[in-house]
Design an enzyme around this catalytic site. Structure first.
Site, PDB file in Angstrom:
ATOM      1  N   ARG A  35       0.820  -1.217   0.000  1.00  0.00           N
ATOM      2  CA  ARG A  35       0.000   0.000   0.000  1.00  0.00           C
ATOM      3  C   ARG A  35       0.852   1.264   0.000  1.00  0.00           C
ATOM      4  NH1 ARG A  35      -5.127  -1.719   3.884  1.00  0.00           N
ATOM      5  NH2 ARG A  35      -6.172  -2.928   2.267  1.00  0.00           N
ATOM      6  N   LYS A 197     -19.510 -18.543  -0.505  1.00  0.00           N
ATOM      7  CA  LYS A 197     -20.967 -18.375  -0.461  1.00  0.00           C
ATOM      8  C   LYS A 197     -21.547 -17.570  -1.613  1.00  0.00           C
ATOM      9  CE  LYS A 197     -21.347 -18.799   4.547  1.00  0.00           C
ATOM     10  NZ  LYS A 197     -21.763 -18.154   5.791  1.00  0.00           N
ATOM     11  N   GLY A 353     -10.339  -9.757  -1.269  1.00  0.00           N
ATOM     12  CA  GLY A 353      -9.294 -10.241  -0.357  1.00  0.00           C
ATOM     13  C   GLY A 353      -8.647 -11.569  -0.713  1.00  0.00           C
ATOM     14  N   GLY A 376     -13.367  -4.267   0.277  1.00  0.00           N
ATOM     15  CA  GLY A 376     -14.765  -3.817   0.381  1.00  0.00           C
ATOM     16  C   GLY A 376     -15.129  -2.794  -0.679  1.00  0.00           C
TER      17      GLY A 376
END
Length: 395
Positions: A35, A197, A353, A376
């Site tokens: 980052r 999921k 992620g 996110g």
């Protein structure tokens, strides 16, 4: 879309929201500087213009002021990456911060203390945002990882800069990469969605069906689709309450002329363990006591062929439990296919992620077109949401 290339920072102080929320070990040393490296080109451009940089970031999730979350710990790593001395001030607002910013000369960098030492940051407090705004002449948002938050430093502060606000190189690149997948990418467009999921990917699937030509579904999500169509999935992870939804997604895809590709075989195991017994099984015929933990050889071949005919590729989620060596081959094979397609001229974007972790772990970082820095934020962009941090610059 204004970027730092639209401004000359000569003799200007740039207030830059960076995402230096980096992992530290027990000795408070940075273990992954990605980052910091990602923000380098923005910072260097401003310094080379003759400007100075005031860097603001959060680190971790402190409750009030906690020394272990001080940005003081990362100063030496930031200096290593940038090749420039970094000054530090032990607050991000108030007289000390204002004085340090006031004394900053062209070519210098000032790192502010952790924004989240103040509750007002996460609250999106206007007075706190205004206090931050006093530190610089031009506001630059280069933190994609927090662009989905309506925090003081990511969104609210922008309103105090009217015309003097823009995107840094990193954030501009993130926006352009997502736009390539969602609107301007060369066809055929492929989305690879993996992970455990269906429920966590519903909104993404529904939003991208209009934009893609092919959809590969892998990982644990597979078994909800297989069982919904009457297959036997044994002890594999499966969301029984989402089977109707899976059938509906397949119906929508057919209506929109999107081809869905599911695994046809899996590496099944008799326990969720790297040491379990394994067998290659037809995905529709997994017996009780067995669970699918990775894509099988036929599936890898089918997926390879789909990837190779695609010109724009989004990869979000692994094809198996890649954290266990014996169930990582499907994800590695997919990475190799995407790397090959990229080499042949396809545009490939990796985000989320687990897929980013897999890309780093197996050395694909330099072999794809772009690896997103925001989990996110990336997912919300793919869901079709306008991120508040991005909207604040465009307003």
């Amino acid at each position: 879309m204004k970027t730092i290339n639209d401004f000359n920072f000569d003799n200007k102080k740039a207030l830059i929201r960076v995402d230096f929320n980096v992992p530290l070990n027990d000795n408070f040393e940075v273990t992954d500087a990605t980052r910091i490296v990602s923000a380098k080109s923005t910072i260097i451009k401003i310094l080379e213009d003759g400007g100075s940089c005031i860097l603001m970031s959060h680190l971790g999730r402190p409750k009030g002021v906690q020394e272990e979350f001080s940005l003081r710990h990362i100063i030496s790593k930031v200096e290593d990456v940038l090749g420039v001395e970094v000054k530090f001030v032990e607050n991000c607002v108030g007289s000390k911060a204002e004085e340090a910013a006031e004394n900053l000369k062209p070519g210098e960098i000032l790192l502010l203390e952790n924004l989240r030492f103040h509750d007002e940051e996460k609250q999106g407090n206007i007075a706190f945002a205004e206090a931050l705004s006093k530190l610089g002449d031009i506001y630059v948002n280069d933190a994609f990882g927090t662009a989905h938050r309506t925090h003081a430093s990511t969104t609210i502060v922008a309103q105090f800069f009217k015309e003097h606000k823009c995107f840094g190189h990193l954030l501009a690149q993130e926006i352009e990469s997502i736009n390539k997948v969602m609107s301007s990418g060369e066809k055929p467009v492929l989305a690879v969605l993996g992970g455990a999921k269906v429920s966590s990917k519903i909104t993404i699937i529904e939003n991208i069906l209009d934009k893609i030509d092919h959809l590969i579904i892998g990982g644990g999500m597979t078994f909800t689709f297989i069982k919904a169509q009457g297959g036997s999935v044994g002890d594999s992870i499966c969301e029984d309450d989402k089977m109707e939804l899976a059938l509906d997604i397949m119906k929508q895809a057919k209506a929109k002329n999107v081809q869905i590709h599911l695994p046809v075989d899996v590496i099944a195991a008799n326990a969720f363990s790297n040491d379990a017994d394994t067998q290659i099984m037809d995905v529709t015929g997994i017996p009780s006591g067995w669970q699918g933990l990775d894509a099988g050889p036929k599936s890898k071949e089918i997926f390879h062929n789909v990837v190779m005919q695609s010109k724009t590729i989004l990869w979000n989620g692994p094809l198996g439990v890649f954290e266990m060596e014996n169930f990582a081959n499907g994800t590695i094979a997919l990475g190799n296919s995407i790397a090959e397609a990229t080499k042949n001229g396809a545009f490939s974007l990796v985000g989320g992620g687990d897929s980013v972790a897999a890309v780093k772990q197996f050395g694909f970082e330099k072999k794809v077109s772009y690896v997103s820095t925001g989990g996110g934020a990336m997912l919300e962009s793919l869901e079709g949401k306008i991120l508040p941090g991005i909207a604040a610059i465009l307003e």
